[in-house]
Design a protein around this motif. Sequence first.
Motif, mmCIF file in Angstrom:
data_model
loop_
_atom_site.group_PDB
_atom_site.id
_atom_site.type_symbol
_atom_site.label_atom_id
_atom_site.label_comp_id
_atom_site.label_asym_id
_atom_site.label_seq_id
_atom_site.Cartn_x
_atom_site.Cartn_y
_atom_site.Cartn_z
ATOM 1 N N GLU A 22 0.824 -1.197 0.000
ATOM 2 C CA GLU A 22 0.000 0.000 0.000
ATOM 3 C C GLU A 22 0.865 1.256 0.000
ATOM 4 O O GLU A 22 2.032 1.224 0.371
ATOM 5 C CB GLU A 22 -0.915 0.019 1.224
ATOM 6 C CG GLU A 22 -1.966 -1.060 1.209
ATOM 7 C CD GLU A 22 -2.784 -1.082 2.483
ATOM 8 O OE1 GLU A 22 -2.524 -0.282 3.399
ATOM 9 O OE2 GLU A 22 -3.691 -1.913 2.567
ATOM 10 N N GLY A 23 0.257 2.339 -0.360
ATOM 11 C CA GLY A 23 0.903 3.643 -0.392
ATOM 12 C C GLY A 23 0.206 4.469 -1.456
ATOM 13 O O GLY A 23 -0.002 3.997 -2.563
ATOM 14 N N ASN A 24 -0.182 5.677 -1.115
ATOM 15 C CA ASN A 24 -0.905 6.523 -2.061
ATOM 16 C C ASN A 24 0.032 7.575 -2.630
ATOM 17 O O ASN A 24 0.502 8.447 -1.892
ATOM 18 C CB ASN A 24 -2.089 7.205 -1.366
ATOM 19 C CG ASN A 24 -3.096 6.200 -0.880
ATOM 20 O OD1 ASN A 24 -3.371 5.214 -1.539
ATOM 21 N ND2 ASN A 24 -3.644 6.434 0.294
ATOM 22 N N PRO A 25 0.306 7.503 -3.939
ATOM 23 C CA PRO A 25 1.141 8.534 -4.548
ATOM 24 C C PRO A 25 0.475 9.901 -4.439
ATOM 25 O O PRO A 25 -0.737 10.034 -4.598
ATOM 26 C CB PRO A 25 1.232 8.104 -6.012
ATOM 27 C CG PRO A 25 0.852 6.662 -6.030
ATOM 28 C CD PRO A 25 -0.085 6.474 -4.887
ATOM 29 N N ALA A 26 1.265 10.922 -4.141
ATOM 30 C CA ALA A 26 0.739 12.284 -4.034
ATOM 31 C C ALA A 26 0.399 12.802 -5.433
ATOM 32 O O ALA A 26 1.184 12.635 -6.369
ATOM 33 C CB ALA A 26 1.756 13.194 -3.370
ATOM 34 N N PRO A 27 -0.761 13.414 -5.593
ATOM 35 C CA PRO A 27 -1.135 13.951 -6.899
ATOM 36 C C PRO A 27 -0.146 15.015 -7.366
ATOM 37 O O PRO A 27 0.260 15.883 -6.598
ATOM 38 C CB PRO A 27 -2.514 14.573 -6.650
ATOM 39 C CG PRO A 27 -2.985 14.027 -5.345
ATOM 40 C CD PRO A 27 -1.774 13.633 -4.578
ATOM 41 N N GLY A 28 0.260 14.911 -8.616
ATOM 42 C CA GLY A 28 1.149 15.906 -9.195
ATOM 43 C C GLY A 28 2.620 15.720 -8.894
ATOM 44 O O GLY A 28 3.446 16.500 -9.364
ATOM 45 N N CYS A 29 2.985 14.711 -8.130
ATOM 46 C CA CYS A 29 4.393 14.461 -7.794
ATOM 47 C C CYS A 29 4.969 13.472 -8.813
ATOM 48 O O CYS A 29 4.512 12.337 -8.918
ATOM 49 C CB CYS A 29 4.516 13.902 -6.382
ATOM 50 S SG CYS A 29 6.221 13.466 -5.933
ATOM 51 N N ALA A 30 5.978 13.914 -9.558
ATOM 52 C CA ALA A 30 6.581 13.067 -10.584
ATOM 53 C C ALA A 30 7.251 11.829 -9.990
ATOM 54 O O ALA A 30 7.191 10.741 -10.574
ATOM 55 C CB ALA A 30 7.597 13.867 -11.398
ATOM 56 N N VAL A 31 7.868 11.985 -8.820
ATOM 57 C CA VAL A 31 8.520 10.846 -8.158
ATOM 58 C C VAL A 31 7.483 9.799 -7.760
ATOM 59 O O VAL A 31 7.642 8.609 -8.030
ATOM 60 C CB VAL A 31 9.335 11.310 -6.928
ATOM 61 C CG1 VAL A 31 9.880 10.121 -6.149
ATOM 62 C CG2 VAL A 31 10.460 12.238 -7.352
ATOM 63 N N ALA A 53 9.151 -2.738 -2.622
ATOM 64 C CA ALA A 53 10.150 -1.670 -2.533
ATOM 65 C C ALA A 53 9.582 -0.349 -3.048
ATOM 66 O O ALA A 53 9.802 0.707 -2.439
ATOM 67 C CB ALA A 53 11.402 -2.058 -3.311
ATOM 68 N N ALA A 54 8.844 -0.392 -4.147
ATOM 69 C CA ALA A 54 8.244 0.830 -4.692
ATOM 70 C C ALA A 54 7.204 1.389 -3.725
ATOM 71 O O ALA A 54 7.142 2.601 -3.503
ATOM 72 C CB ALA A 54 7.620 0.555 -6.053
ATOM 73 N N ALA A 55 6.386 0.515 -3.136
ATOM 74 C CA ALA A 55 5.369 0.961 -2.180
ATOM 75 C C ALA A 55 6.027 1.586 -0.953
ATOM 76 O O ALA A 55 5.569 2.607 -0.443
ATOM 77 C CB ALA A 55 4.467 -0.205 -1.772
#
Length: 68
Positions: A22-31, A53-55
């Motif tokens: 799990e993990g929610n990418p922040a909107p607008g963050c390229a990383v 690892a990505a999460a």
Amino acid sequence: MTSPIRYSQQPVELPLDGWLLEGNPAPGCAVCDALGLQREQARKRSDWATSYAAAREIRNHDGGHGEA
């Protein structure tokens, strides 16, 4: 007294904890977007170590968005 096992056994497969992916990418963050894409591609090919690892990086990167 028990005798030692003298033959091969099937490996024990433990369940994967879902929160590790799990993990929610922040909107607008390229990383976060790149890590989210990497995580999804890894999930599709059942590469759980890379997906985890990505999460983890998404969760840890969350502090770099200036949110208080």
